[in-house]
Design an enzyme around this catalytic site. Structure first.
Site, PDB file in Angstrom:
ATOM      1  N   TYR A 177      17.491  28.692  10.179  1.00 49.93           N
ATOM      2  CA  TYR A 177      16.320  29.444  10.615  1.00 49.93           C
ATOM      3  C   TYR A 177      16.173  29.370  12.130  1.00 49.93           C
ATOM      4  O   TYR A 177      16.336  28.316  12.744  1.00 49.93           O
ATOM      5  CB  TYR A 177      15.058  28.881   9.971  1.00 49.93           C
ATOM      6  CG  TYR A 177      14.873  29.260   8.525  1.00 49.93           C
ATOM      7  CD1 TYR A 177      14.708  30.589   8.147  1.00 49.93           C
ATOM      8  CD2 TYR A 177      14.850  28.279   7.537  1.00 49.93           C
ATOM      9  CE1 TYR A 177      14.530  30.936   6.812  1.00 49.93           C
ATOM     10  CE2 TYR A 177      14.667  28.616   6.198  1.00 49.93           C
ATOM     11  CZ  TYR A 177      14.515  29.949   5.851  1.00 49.93           C
ATOM     12  OH  TYR A 177      14.341  30.286   4.534  1.00 49.93           O
ATOM     13  N   LYS A 216       0.838  -1.200   0.000  1.00 51.68           N
ATOM     14  CA  LYS A 216       0.000   0.000   0.000  1.00 51.68           C
ATOM     15  C   LYS A 216       0.876   1.254   0.000  1.00 51.68           C
ATOM     16  O   LYS A 216       2.071   1.195   0.273  1.00 51.68           O
ATOM     17  CB  LYS A 216      -0.930  -0.006   1.217  1.00 51.68           C
ATOM     18  CG  LYS A 216      -0.212  -0.014   2.561  1.00 51.68           C
ATOM     19  CD  LYS A 216      -1.197  -0.126   3.703  1.00 51.68           C
ATOM     20  CE  LYS A 216      -0.469  -0.149   5.051  1.00 51.68           C
ATOM     21  NZ  LYS A 216      -1.410  -0.216   6.187  1.00 51.68           N
TER      22      LYS A 216
END
Length: 376
Positions: free
Chosen positions: A271, A44
């Protein structure tokens, strides 16, 4: 020139992991005096990010394939898979049954509405089904007090020529830890005892590896297991790594250093300036970020391998880049290879743990923009 990032998918590792599971089940069957179960290799979510076509090739020795998506099932047939295919969520509308019929698929049935759709269908052949019991996970499946009547109706549909085999299945919530499978297994056995013979499937990856004896077939009863994550070389357990079972990573995410910064003590990185150099150091910039599927929440200290040497991520992961400590790798520079996870790097489970998630998510989240290479 494209960015120097790519994922490699090892077909040999996929085949090896399937063989590891098969030998594990064979040993359990021999010890219990029964027959080993058949294997539905679960593919899946685009084979957990590895690609449907790669999975069809790598799992060619499996008895069956299992997935959710009808389109992926069709891709399996188009890739040459001729064996059983099980749709783990079954079907959602009557038109789905036309495709199930055309491509010779089997379906999980977990609602009365699905039984109604089967009753109204006009099919060219019988459809094999797995009737799912909600044994305690409370996700999909008939409740214990409704399972008997649902099973009886499935048998009626079999008598009417609509349904072929009527199997029984459930899904364990805690096979990877406490409280284990005993409670749900008792419910499953109590509810399904005495029902007409048909294939049985209860084991996912964790149950297959930790409780293989419950999948051993005795007499004419056919058993199937549904391993998923372990077939890709990652672990379903928080307390045991994949290598301890002899599993090999099938996906390797690799990139290169594309920039180097020589920092003085006190310099900040990335950041939010969440990392500050405690001493003069070299930092490498890697062409990989969260837009490539690398977890944004992986923090300073997350393992990375640069030029064959294990080091650490520093600062925040950016959209397209991340930074690594180059002090353990003094020879590293622009173009030095970097392994983010996989065969020559940290395990995907290590990276996931550092990011507060699970290896499943990282494998499934590989971004479409990352080129994928298949290795034999």
């Amino acid at each position: 020139m494209p960015r120097p990032i790519h994922a490699s998918i090892s077909l040999a590792a996929l085949a090896h992991n399937l063989d590891v599971v098969r030998r594990h089940l064979d040993q359990a069957a021999q010890a219990a005096g029964g027959a080993p179960p058949s294997i539905w290799a679960v593919i899946k979510a685009n084979a957990y990010g590895h690609g449907i076509e790669a999975a069809v090739a790598g799992f060619s020795a499996a008895q069956g394939l299992a997935m959710l998506d009808l389109a992926e099932a069709v891709r399996c047939r188009e890739a040459g898979w001729g064996g059983p295919i099980l749709l783990l969520e079954g079907f959602f509308q009557p038109a789905d049954l036309d495709l199930i019929d055309r491509y010779h698929l089997s379906a999980t049935v977990h609602t009365r509405e699905q039984l109604d759709m089967l009753a109204q269908a006009r099919l060219s052949r019988r459809v094999d089904i797995m009737l799912k019991l909600n044994s305690g996970m409370n996700r999909l499946g008939f409740d214990p007090d409704a399972y008997g009547s649902a099973h009886a109706r499935a048998l009626q549909l079999r008598e009417q020529g609509v349904v072929g085999a009527v199997g029984r299945m459930t899904h364990f919530a805690c096979a990877d830890g406490t409280p284990g499978v005993a409670g749900q297994l008792r419910v499953f056995q109590s509810v399904t005892q005495g029902l007409a013979d048909g294939p049985v499937s209860v084991c996912n990856s964790a149950a297959t590896l930790r409780y293989p004896e419950i999948a051993v077939a005795h007499g004419a009863q056919a058993h199937w297991v549904r391993p998923g994550i372990c077939l890709y070389g990652a672990s379903p357990f928080a307390d045991a790594d994949a290598a301890s079972f002899g599993l090999r990573p099938a996906m390797s995410l690799r990139s290169q250093i594309i920039g180097v910064q020589d920092l003085p003590a006190g310099a900040e990185v990335g950041y939010g300036a969440t990392f500050r150099a405690e001493r003069p150091m070299r930092v490498g910039v890697v062409a990989c970020g969260y837009a490539d599927g690398y977890p944004r929440h992986a923090g300073t200290g997350t393992p990375v391998v640069v030029g064959g040497v294990r080091t650490r991520l520093v600062g925040r992961v950016s959209m397209d880049m991340l930074m690594v400590d180059l002090d353990p790798v003094p020879a590293a520079g622009i173009g030095t290879p970097v392994s983010l996870w996989g065969q020559d790097g940290p395990s995907v489970d290590e990276v996931a743990q550092a990011a507060g998630t699970i290896g499943y998510e990282l494998l499934c989240a590989l971004a479409p923009r990352v080129p994928v290479k298949r290795d034999s």
